[in-house]
Design a protein around this motif. Sequence first.
Motif, PDB file in Angstrom:
ATOM      1  N   GLU A  50       0.850  -1.183   0.000  1.00 64.96           N
ATOM      2  CA  GLU A  50       0.000   0.000   0.000  1.00 64.96           C
ATOM      3  C   GLU A  50       0.893   1.243   0.000  1.00 64.96           C
ATOM      4  N   ALA A  53       1.077   7.240   1.502  1.00 64.22           N
ATOM      5  CA  ALA A  53       0.042   8.260   1.681  1.00 64.22           C
ATOM      6  C   ALA A  53      -1.273   7.622   2.112  1.00 64.22           C
ATOM      7  N   SER A  54      -1.631   6.496   1.544  1.00 64.29           N
ATOM      8  CA  SER A  54      -2.873   5.823   1.910  1.00 64.29           C
ATOM      9  C   SER A  54      -2.814   5.306   3.336  1.00 64.29           C
ATOM     10  N   ARG A  55      -1.656   4.814   3.754  1.00 64.40           N
ATOM     11  CA  ARG A  55      -1.528   4.328   5.124  1.00 64.40           C
ATOM     12  C   ARG A  55      -1.682   5.460   6.120  1.00 64.40           C
ATOM     13  N   GLU A  56      -1.118   6.614   5.801  1.00 58.41           N
ATOM     14  CA  GLU A  56      -1.228   7.764   6.706  1.00 58.41           C
ATOM     15  C   GLU A  56      -2.678   8.239   6.793  1.00 58.41           C
ATOM     16  N   GLU A  57      -3.385   8.256   5.654  1.00 57.97           N
ATOM     17  CA  GLU A  57      -4.797   8.672   5.669  1.00 57.97           C
ATOM     18  C   GLU A  57      -5.634   7.688   6.476  1.00 57.97           C
ATOM     19  N   ALA A  58      -5.374   6.399   6.325  1.00 57.57           N
ATOM     20  CA  ALA A  58      -6.129   5.395   7.078  1.00 57.57           C
ATOM     21  C   ALA A  58      -5.852   5.525   8.570  1.00 57.57           C
ATOM     22  N   LYS A  61      -7.746   8.562   9.888  1.00 54.86           N
ATOM     23  CA  LYS A  61      -9.184   8.330   9.999  1.00 54.86           C
ATOM     24  C   LYS A  61      -9.505   7.541  11.261  1.00 54.86           C
TER      25      LYS A  61
END
Length: 71
Positions: A50, A53-58, A61
């Motif tokens: 992954e 950036a997606s890991r940080e957004e998850a 959240k």
Amino acid sequence: MTHLVPLAEVDENKVTPGVLGFLVFAVMALAVWGLMKSMNKHMGKVDFKEPAASREEAAQKTTDTPGAQRS
């Protein structure tokens, strides 16, 4: 047919798949083998990592949601 196999008992009332049934089964087995080999090759090309950036957004959240447990 009984004269071709004198040592075996052949029941004329018994239905068997015969050579055609074996050939159909063998072709289907080869097709499944080919599909599995192709699937393994294509799955090897898939990148499961992954992006950062997606890991940080998850992660953001999950920390922003009310009632989320923090450890």
